[in-house]
Scaffold this active site. Structure first.
Site, PDB file in Angstrom:
ATOM      1  N   ASP A  54      54.099  36.716  39.799  1.00  0.00           N
ATOM      2  CA  ASP A  54      52.639  36.769  39.848  1.00  0.00           C
ATOM      3  C   ASP A  54      52.056  37.309  38.541  1.00  0.00           C
ATOM      4  O   ASP A  54      52.505  38.340  38.025  1.00  0.00           O
ATOM      5  CB  ASP A  54      52.191  37.667  40.995  1.00  0.00           C
ATOM      6  CG  ASP A  54      52.796  37.256  42.335  1.00  0.00           C
ATOM      7  OD1 ASP A  54      53.924  36.736  42.346  1.00  0.00           O
ATOM      8  OD2 ASP A  54      52.141  37.461  43.369  1.00  0.00           O
ATOM      9  N   HIS A  56      48.286  37.134  37.935  1.00  0.00           N
ATOM     10  CA  HIS A  56      46.959  37.656  38.293  1.00  0.00           C
ATOM     11  C   HIS A  56      46.032  37.873  37.091  1.00  0.00           C
ATOM     12  O   HIS A  56      45.534  38.981  36.856  1.00  0.00           O
ATOM     13  CB  HIS A  56      47.096  38.939  39.098  1.00  0.00           C
ATOM     14  CG  HIS A  56      47.467  38.704  40.540  1.00  0.00           C
ATOM     15  ND1 HIS A  56      46.673  37.977  41.398  1.00  0.00           N
ATOM     16  CD2 HIS A  56      48.545  39.096  41.258  1.00  0.00           C
ATOM     17  CE1 HIS A  56      47.239  37.931  42.591  1.00  0.00           C
ATOM     18  NE2 HIS A  56      48.384  38.588  42.537  1.00  0.00           N
ATOM     19  N   ASP A  92      49.966  32.771  42.205  1.00  0.00           N
ATOM     20  CA  ASP A  92      49.082  33.928  42.051  1.00  0.00           C
ATOM     21  C   ASP A  92      48.770  34.190  40.582  1.00  0.00           C
ATOM     22  O   ASP A  92      48.893  35.311  40.079  1.00  0.00           O
ATOM     23  CB  ASP A  92      49.660  35.175  42.722  1.00  0.00           C
ATOM     24  CG  ASP A  92      49.312  35.240  44.204  1.00  0.00           C
ATOM     25  OD1 ASP A  92      48.843  34.223  44.748  1.00  0.00           O
ATOM     26  OD2 ASP A  92      49.516  36.309  44.817  1.00  0.00           O
ATOM     27  N   ASN A 127      49.069  32.268  47.502  1.00  0.00           N
ATOM     28  CA  ASN A 127      47.964  32.464  48.437  1.00  0.00           C
ATOM     29  C   ASN A 127      46.629  32.648  47.727  1.00  0.00           C
ATOM     30  O   ASN A 127      45.578  32.273  48.258  1.00  0.00           O
ATOM     31  CB  ASN A 127      48.239  33.655  49.366  1.00  0.00           C
ATOM     32  CG  ASN A 127      48.420  34.959  48.635  1.00  0.00           C
ATOM     33  OD1 ASN A 127      49.303  35.101  47.798  1.00  0.00           O
ATOM     34  ND2 ASN A 127      47.589  35.950  48.948  1.00  0.00           N
ATOM     35  N   HIS A 128      46.636  33.194  46.512  1.00  0.00           N
ATOM     36  CA  HIS A 128      45.359  33.374  45.821  1.00  0.00           C
ATOM     37  C   HIS A 128      44.820  32.065  45.266  1.00  0.00           C
ATOM     38  O   HIS A 128      43.598  31.917  45.117  1.00  0.00           O
ATOM     39  CB  HIS A 128      45.499  34.445  44.736  1.00  0.00           C
ATOM     40  CG  HIS A 128      45.502  35.833  45.300  1.00  0.00           C
ATOM     41  ND1 HIS A 128      44.362  36.578  45.470  1.00  0.00           N
ATOM     42  CD2 HIS A 128      46.516  36.596  45.789  1.00  0.00           C
ATOM     43  CE1 HIS A 128      44.658  37.747  46.010  1.00  0.00           C
ATOM     44  NE2 HIS A 128      45.971  37.779  46.217  1.00  0.00           N
ATOM     45  N   HIS A 231      56.099  30.890  46.757  1.00  0.00           N
ATOM     46  CA  HIS A 231      55.384  32.141  46.555  1.00  0.00           C
ATOM     47  C   HIS A 231      55.734  33.184  47.615  1.00  0.00           C
ATOM     48  O   HIS A 231      56.138  34.300  47.297  1.00  0.00           O
ATOM     49  CB  HIS A 231      53.880  31.891  46.558  1.00  0.00           C
ATOM     50  CG  HIS A 231      53.075  33.123  46.281  1.00  0.00           C
ATOM     51  ND1 HIS A 231      53.087  33.740  45.055  1.00  0.00           N
ATOM     52  CD2 HIS A 231      52.262  33.871  47.080  1.00  0.00           C
ATOM     53  CE1 HIS A 231      52.297  34.813  45.096  1.00  0.00           C
ATOM     54  NE2 HIS A 231      51.795  34.915  46.313  1.00  0.00           N
TER      55      HIS A 231
END
Length: 377
Positions: A54, A56, A92, A127-128, A231
């Site tokens: 991830d 982000h 993500d 999921n993001h 993920h």
């Protein structure tokens, strides 16, 4: 805003396709073969595989991870240095940081460069990514709303999406600096600005929007050789449903069309619920925290991997406070270390797989920046 008819691109039948062969192959490796649209099964004989967790929205940490992986130049020119390496990013990229589109643009640029060297870059959605396509912006960093506005302004000068998107990484920092210079101290509380931000992000990430269609190029599950990458985590009922089917349905939903040209429903089994592919934490949390004994989880992992003919599964999603690690008889590798400044701001770590043996690469604890290699686990 420039108009790019991305969502008119067809989802074709699953036919194997070969990526570009290296222009100067030094090992005589066979070309990489990809099956599925979006990519689901990848044959990459003899390739080194590196996986990154991830990110982000933290472009600085993303570059650090890619440099550790040996696929990105350290001179600031964002050049692919991985040769015939296969890079997999585990989703993500969105939320919690301010350089989301820049990271996505960087990965696309690296993929173009990698294919000319006999390598490849793949991504899976997390999921993001699916939350943002649903319009759930709860975790969007204020700077990322600004990036959406800047990106829409930038697109005005282009008619070709590919050229525009790949080029964003080279100008994103300049747009950000210009914005900071001109930003009013009252900007964060300006209602009109907030409305403009929401409209901009919605237009980019709604199903059928240009960024949603960009995300639709990637699935939620990827099998490269003997390894599964996703993920959250693959479970037996996902395999029974069909992993290529799931990838296709998520992609169609993101593009806003399906095979019958109807508006598709959100693919629940892949994107919603605690046991969906992008949300599942069964393997990545301690067994005591998921209410199941470790032997049972190990059995589920074994059954899942056997059903898809894989030796191991590599996951993101759940930050590992003690660094990347393997679990359940070395079948499950958890590599989300919370490296983004919006999460834990931990040191970057990546997983390297060579000849089906995996090891963790990370920078040292001291200030020397030297690379540490964890022993094969």
């Amino acid at each position: 805003m420039a108009s790019f008819p991305i969502n008119s691109l067809p989802i074709s039948a699953s036919q194997p396709r070969k990526l570009s062969e290296p222009s100067h192959s030094n090992g005589g490796l066979k070309p990489i073969t990809v099956t599925g649209n979006p990519p689901t099964f990848v044959s990459a004989p003899g390739r080194r595989i590196v996986a990154v967790g991830d990110l982000h929205g933290d472009i600085s940490q993303a570059r650090s991870a890619l440099e550790i992986a040996g696929v990105l130049s350290s001179d600031g020119h964002d050049l692919w240095t991985g040769g015939e390496t296969v890079l997999v990013q585990l989703g993500d990229i969105l939320d919690r940081g301010e350089d989301e589109i820049a990271i996505l643009s960087l990965l696309r640029s690296l993929n173009i460069q990698a294919e000319s060297s006999g390598g490849a870059v793949f991504q899976v959605n997390g999921n993001h990514e699916t939350m943002n396509v649903e319009g759930d912006f709860r975790y969007v960093d204020p700077g990322s709303f600004d990036e959406c506005i800047d990106f829409l302004e930038y697109l005005q000068g282009y008619e070709n999406w590919e050229e525009a998107f790949v080029g964003w990484i080279s100008v994103a920092e300049r747009y950000k600096e210009d914005r900071r210079m001109s930003q009013s101290p009252w900007g964060p509380w300006n209602l009109k600005k907030r409305q403009k931000e929401i409209v901009a992000r919605s237009s980019l990430f709604r199903p059928g929007g240009p960024m949603a269609c960009e995300l639709a190029r990637h699935g939620v599950i990827l099998k490269v050789g003997d390894w599964i990458f996703c993920h959250g985590g693959l479970l037996p009922h996902h395999v029974a449903y069909g992993i290529e089917r799931m990838n296709r349905e998520v992609s169609c939903w993101m593009r806003g069309v399906n095979d019958d040209n109807d508006i598709p429903e959100i693919p629940f089994i892949a994107t919603r619920g605690y046991d969906s592919v992008v949300w599942n934490r069964l393997y990545s949390k301690d067994s005591a925290n998921v209410g199941s004994p470790s032997w049972k989880i190990s059995s589920i992992a074994e059954k899942t991997l056997q059903s898809v003919g894989a030796k191991g599964m590599v996951l993101g999603h759940t930050p590992q406070l003690n660094g990347a690690n393997c679990k359940y008889n070395e079948k499950i590798w958890c590599i989300d270390v919370g490296m983004s400044s919006g999460v834990l701001n931990s040191r970057a770590e990546v997983l390297e797989i060579i000849d089906n043996k995996a090891r963790v690469l990370r920078t040292g604890d001291d200030s020397s920046g030297e690379l540490e290699v964890a022993d094969y686990l």
